[in-house]
Design an enzyme around this catalytic site. Structure first.
Site, PDB file in Angstrom:
ATOM      1  N   SER A 144       3.942   2.123   4.087  1.00 23.49           N
ATOM      2  CA  SER A 144       4.497   0.845   3.705  1.00 23.49           C
ATOM      3  C   SER A 144       4.927   0.740   2.245  1.00 23.49           C
ATOM      4  O   SER A 144       5.692  -0.144   1.899  1.00 23.49           O
ATOM      5  CB  SER A 144       3.485  -0.262   3.996  1.00 23.49           C
ATOM      6  OG  SER A 144       2.321  -0.105   3.195  1.00 23.49           O
ATOM      7  N   LYS A 155       3.944  -2.378  -6.276  1.00 22.87           N
ATOM      8  CA  LYS A 155       4.119  -2.800  -4.881  1.00 22.87           C
ATOM      9  C   LYS A 155       3.825  -4.300  -4.782  1.00 22.87           C
ATOM     10  O   LYS A 155       2.910  -4.810  -5.443  1.00 22.87           O
ATOM     11  CB  LYS A 155       3.153  -2.005  -3.995  1.00 22.87           C
ATOM     12  CG  LYS A 155       3.377  -2.199  -2.496  1.00 22.87           C
ATOM     13  CD  LYS A 155       2.419  -1.316  -1.684  1.00 22.87           C
ATOM     14  CE  LYS A 155       2.629  -1.447  -0.188  1.00 22.87           C
ATOM     15  NZ  LYS A 155       1.687  -0.607   0.580  1.00 22.87           N
ATOM     16  N   SER A 158       0.022   4.872   3.626  1.00 22.11           N
ATOM     17  CA  SER A 158       1.123   4.117   3.021  1.00 22.11           C
ATOM     18  C   SER A 158       1.535   4.532   1.628  1.00 22.11           C
ATOM     19  O   SER A 158       2.537   4.053   1.120  1.00 22.11           O
ATOM     20  CB  SER A 158       0.795   2.618   3.020  1.00 22.11           C
ATOM     21  OG  SER A 158       0.964   2.084   4.311  1.00 22.11           O
TER      22      SER A 158
END
Lengths: 95, 480, 488
Positions: free
Chosen positions: C154, C79, C178
């Site tokens: 996210s 990420k 997330s």
């Protein structure tokens, strides 16, 4: 507690953000929507409840006072938007 | 109307640790710009702080030395404000649970002891340094930022507004400095910014309680500046109030060149620091046992040391105060009297010739060319009568030049005092014979002229005659 | 054999047995990314050259050793809020569009020690603020099961990359769901470890007291293996727990006999999608059939969790994001003086949702409102945590839905912030309480979208939720179902 235009303007200054005139009412509405929702919290009596900033049972996390290598200056400055003679450079400061 | 000034100090002291408060970068002074920086103190995205153990130890020591209560549960908070010398745009500091609270410091001004309360002591990180490119900040088209000082550990010592004169404020700051030196937590080099004060001054009519509006002066880093800035500020505010005006709540800077304070930024709209608990650090818990241990290990502090010098050596309060004001001087004194020489004599030499010479050459007592050992030996020579006080001054000057053993100096230069009455009598006789006029004067009732005759004897003996014996013999012969 | 369709542990075995080369495997993923990521848009930065180089090195190590690390030569995705030295780390923000960290996050150091292969940095909601990856400043990511739908967020880029077969595994971060929610939307497994279990050093902070890094994987086995690599104490993170880490692969056994599973009524809200509720209820029945004991429990403060979360997280975020000011790194928009430069930079380079949360956070912290909002929220956090303490005195794990719905259409609720926040109802309580949770597939909706559930554990007891999840997974074949894109 209704949020006003003035409140949003103040918060924008604290946030170093500009809120343009056309967006300010949108912010006022969104703030009020959210804070109205957040008012559910007021339904609960928390007078005798201690706040939790940390869920961890940790304490006294300390390190020894031993020098570690710093970054090479070139690397420290490598992301600088502007630099001069090994310094980070910023526009003038008026106070 | 006559006014009373109300003065409070926030003293920032850099702690003498090897590394910064939250990272392993060195704290040493004077490095090239931006070479003592790492991702943590640069506040890069993703970094986390870890507290330097020694910072907590030093802060607790300072708390105890300033008679504070140590908070057994203490935590860090974020103080939010934007400034380019603050990489994260918040300062990691302490808000509602500082490491120490509720202390005091006793100061002495004009012979009176006064207690100044210490509100709190908290730990925090220092900011970086801004270098302005133009001559003044106004004609600068920009500023350069050096983050070497960012993250250097500080303690902030906040006083109650218990002071009323510039002299009191100075005495308080001197005392705090002295205590921090005694416990060895700060270098206290004011010229390097190790110790600096923010000073709050307000006025109120004498006899009233309500505090007036205060002005704050930031970053004063000498005692003289603290004193001058307060004196100026009291005059300035008095003038405004007498003219029926209002004092603005504001931050002012001291312009040392012009000797005035200048408005910096208005605090009318109080800064909203939006403190919040620092989520990246965990609490500092200190136990009663640990606090007791710290207390036990505290060195003797200035007040106790001063009392000891008065008790043990019979020094005056005043002399003991001067000697114990600096830890280094007090230690020097202890080293001298360890040789069992007369303590008052030792105090006089230290506060007199030694202090004068150090001052003249801007030296500290730690780097004194005359060692405590040699000074003690010299004083022993005076006590034994081997040298006179006058000769001692010569010996001292020799020691200052070469740090030689005073016995050797006395021997090599032939400075041993003549105490043999027979030898002195011969010189006295010579002087009396060669100076009929002063002798006549003396006998005619002018007692002062004996001084001239003493001088002549000393001159002839090259200063080595024992002045007591000279006086005695002269009197005997003249009064016959 | 389609390599990309295999879970990571199968690929690991093939690498170890020298049936394939890391270079070959890496090339397979890079090829897929080139040809198919155009429509999924899971990566912000692809690091093909570095990946091939790392693969080459891994192959040398594999050739010389019979025992290798689980991640050696196994290509994964990171990420884009986890700092990678020398590789752009943008947080999907214009603010950090050009930011190249001069240091590695601790988890990256741990991955490097295993000689893993990093394929690139994945898309996300800007600064991890959002639940759909639509808040990326660069582009939205599409759900590999149906490109019209969001992948969740996210960590939507990481979830989509794993689900689409663009990476064998991925790391994400979970502040309010997330990791778990996008895992659920993309039909894969995601774990939020106990707060403090995995080092946060180098994870760009959103809300420091809630953030935690965790794995997104094809199945529970992969999850256990990656937890073995990334978990553990780190002296650079003061909030890292100094506790021993068990070998999580030891939990890969099918055993729920006598396990007490708590079912919190409060998680099954009125607004919940019927298919989701049915799938989770079916899973409860399945556990019962496998010998688990189902216990009704109550977590009465669940309904206040969203409000508390959306005050605490923005308050922390507002200070965490103060540093983005154009001074020493990141983007700068010029201004005539320092204040206008900072203000211009922040106004232009932060996206709408980020600005909204910064402002809410500042409002909650500012003088006059602190007690009513921020402090109140911290007290509510105490009550939420106490709910779990009480529940865990009676049960071993808690089973609950992961999200009230399956993935929704791109653009459908993005303009209604409050509606967006309410989607997090099932996930944020764990972050407030600091507890571990694993999300795994438990159904497919009539629209062909995955349904997930979460299993919540006691603090530091990831082992038990891995065992519980593994037992369920082995009894079903949801984890073997592939997304539309993965089948291509």
């Amino acid at each position: 507690m209704k949020v006003t235009k003035k409140d949003v303007e103040n918060v924008a200054v604290l946030s170093r953000l500009t809120v343009t005139e056309d967006k300010i009412n949108k912010y006022v509405d969104e703030f009020n929507n959210f804070l109205e929702y957040a008012d559910v919290l007021q339904q609960v009596d928390t007078a005798s409840v201690k706040p939790t900033a940390h869920v961890l049972p940790l304490k006294n996390v300390l390190r020894e006072d031993v020098i570690k290598p710093s970054l090479a200056r070139e690397l420290a400055l490598s992301n600088a938007p502007e630099k001069e003679d090994g310094y980070f450079k910023v526009p003038r400061i008026i106070e | 109307m006559s006014y009373e000034a109300v003065i409070g100090l926030e003293i920032h002291s850099e702690l003498k640790t090897n590394t910064k408060i939250f990272c392993g970068c060195a704290t040493s002074f004077g490095a090239e710009q931006n070479t003592h920086v790492c991702p943590v103190c640069l506040g890069l995205p993703g970094v986390l702080p870890v507290i330097n153990k020694r910072v907590v130890e030093f802060a607790i020591k300072a708390g105890l030395a300033l008679n504070c209560t140590i908070n057994k549960f203490s935590k860090f908070d974020r103080k939010n404000y934007y400034y380019p010398d603050l990489p994260k745009n918040f300062q990691t500091s302490q808000f509602d649970l500082p490491i120490a609270e509720h202390g005091y410091v006793d100061i002495e001004v004009e012979g009176k002891t006064k207690r100044i309360r210490v509100t709190r002591i908290h730990m925090e990180e220092d900011a970086g340094k801004l270098v302005h490119s133009g001559n003044t900040i106004k004609d600068s088209n920009g500023s350069n930022v050096d983050y070497n000082r960012t993250g250097v550990p500080l303690i902030e010592i906040v006083s109650e507004p218990d002071m009323h004169t510039a002299a009191e404020a100075r005495a308080y700051m001197e005392k705090v400095k002295s205590i921090l030196e005694y416990i060895d937590v700060s270098n206290c080099k004011m010229e390097e910014g190790n110790l600096r004060a923010d000073v709050n001054v307000s006025l109120r009519p004498v006899g009233t309680e309500k505090l007036g509006t205060k002005a704050e002066m930031k970053n004063l880093n000498s005692f003289k500046m603290v004193e001058s800035a307060i004196e100026y500020e009291i005059d300035r505010q008095e003038e405004i109030l007498d003219d029926g005006g209002h004092i603005a709540q504001e931050t002012r800077t001291w312009d040392d060149g012009k000797g005035i304070t200048v408005s910096m930024r208005s605090k009318e709209q109080a800064q909203d620091y939006r403190y919040m608990p620092e989520p990246d650090l965990v609490p500092i818990i200190t136990t009663d046992e640990e606090i007791a241990e710290y207390k036990k290990n505290l060195p003797e502090l200035p007040d106790a040391r001063r009392a000891r010098l008065v008790d043990e050596y019979g020094l005056s309060e005043y002399d003991a105060g001067i000697i114990t004001n600096s830890r280094a001087m007090a230690e020097y004194f202890d080293d001298v009297v360890a040789a069992k020489v007369d303590a008052k004599l030792a105090a006089n030499w230290i506060m007199g010739d030694l202090a004068k010479n150090l001052n003249a050459e801007s030296k500290t007592i730690e780097s004194s060319p005359v060692s405590a050992d040699n000074l003690a030996k010299m004083i022993a020579l005076i006590e034994k009568g081997t040298i006179s006080s006058k000769i001692a001054k010569k010996v001292f000057d020799e020691m200052w030049q070469s740090d030689t053993d005073p016995e050797k100096i006395v021997e090599e230069k032939g400075l041993v005092q003549i105490t043999d009455s027979n030898a002195i009598e011969k010189i006295v006789d010579t002087v009396l014979a060669e100076n009929p006029k002063p002798v006549e004067d003396y006998k005619g009732g002018n007692a002062k002229s004996i001084g001239f005759l003493v001088g002549q004897v000393m001159k002839l003996s090259k200063g080595k005659a024992n002045p007591g014996v000279v006086n005695k013999l002269l009197k005997e012969k003249l009064d016959k | 054999m389609d390599l990309h369709k295999q879970p990571a542990h199968v690929l690991h075995d093939m690498l170890k047995n020298k049936e394939i080369k890391a270079a070959e495997l890496t090339q397979c993923f890079l090829n897929r990314m080139d040809s198919l990521d155009g429509k999924v848009a899971s990566y912000i930065t692809k690091t093909a050259d570095a990946a091939m180089e790392a693969a080459g090195k891994a192959d040398e190590i594999i050739a010389q050793n019979s025992e290798i690390g689980f991640l050696t030569g196994l290509p994964g995705a990171i990420k884009d809020n986890i700092c990678t030295k020398g590789t752009k780390t943008t947080c999907a923000s214009k603010m950090l569009e050009t930011f190249i960290p001069p240091y590695n996050a601790t988890v990256i150091e741990k991955l490097n020690a295993q000689n893993t292969v990093i394929l690139g940095k994945t898309n996300m909601d800007e600064f991890a603020m959002g639940g759909s990856t639509e808040n990326s400043a660069f582009f939205p990511t599409h759900n590999p099961w149906n490109l019209d739908y969001v992948p969740g967020g996210s960590s939507g880029g990481s979830a989509a990359a794993v689900s689409a077969g663009f990476a064998a595994w991925a790391l994400g971060s979970d502040t309010g769901g997330s990791i778990r929610q996008p895992a659920s939307f993309c039909g894969i497994v995601g774990m939020k470890p106990t707060y403090g279990r995995v080092s946060r050093y180098g994870l760009v902070a959103y809300a420091s007291s809630l953030d935690q890094i965790g794995p997104l994987t094809r199945d529970v086995t992969d999850c256990a293996h990656i937890m073995n690599v990334i978990a553990g104490h780190d002296a650079s993170d003061s909030t890292s727990i100094n506790a021993s880490v068990p070998d999580y692969t030891k939990s890969l056994v099918q055993d729920v006999k006598g396990l007490k599973i708590g079912i919190p009524a409060e998680f099954f809200t009125d607004g919940m999608d019927k298919e989701v509720a049915a799938a989770v209820n079916k899973a409860i029945e399945d556990f019962k059939a496998m010998g688990a004991e189902i216990v009704e429990i109550s977590l009465p403060h669940t309904k206040y969790a969203i409000a508390a979360y959306y005050l605490i997280a923005p308050a922390e975020a507002t200070t965490n994001l103060s540093r983005y000011d154009g001074v020493s790194y990141g983007s700068r928009v010029e201004g005539e003086d320092i204040v206008s430069m900072m203000t211009n930079t922040r106004s232009e380079k932060f996206g709408e949702e980020v600005k909204r949360r910064i402002m809410i956070g500042n409002y909650a912290l500012s003088a006059g409102y602190y007690d009513a909002y921020y402090l109140k929220a911290l007290k509510m956090r105490t009550l939420v945590k106490e709910d779990y303490d009480k529940a865990f005195a009676k049960v071993d794990v808690i089973l609950a839905p992961n999200a009230p719905t399956t993935a929704y259409k791109i653009g459908s609720i993005i303009n209604d912030p409050l509606q967006m926040y309410l989607q997090d109802v099932c996930t944020v309580p764990l972050n407030l309480a600091g507890l571990p949770g694993i999300s795994l597939p438990c159904g497919i909706s009539s629209q062909g979208l995955p349904i997930g559930m979460q299993i919540i554990g006691k603090a530091l007891d990831e082992a038990t939720i891995i065992k519980t999840a593994y037992t369920y997974e082995q009894s079903k074949d949801f984890s073997k179902k592939l997304s539309e894109v993965a089948q291509q």
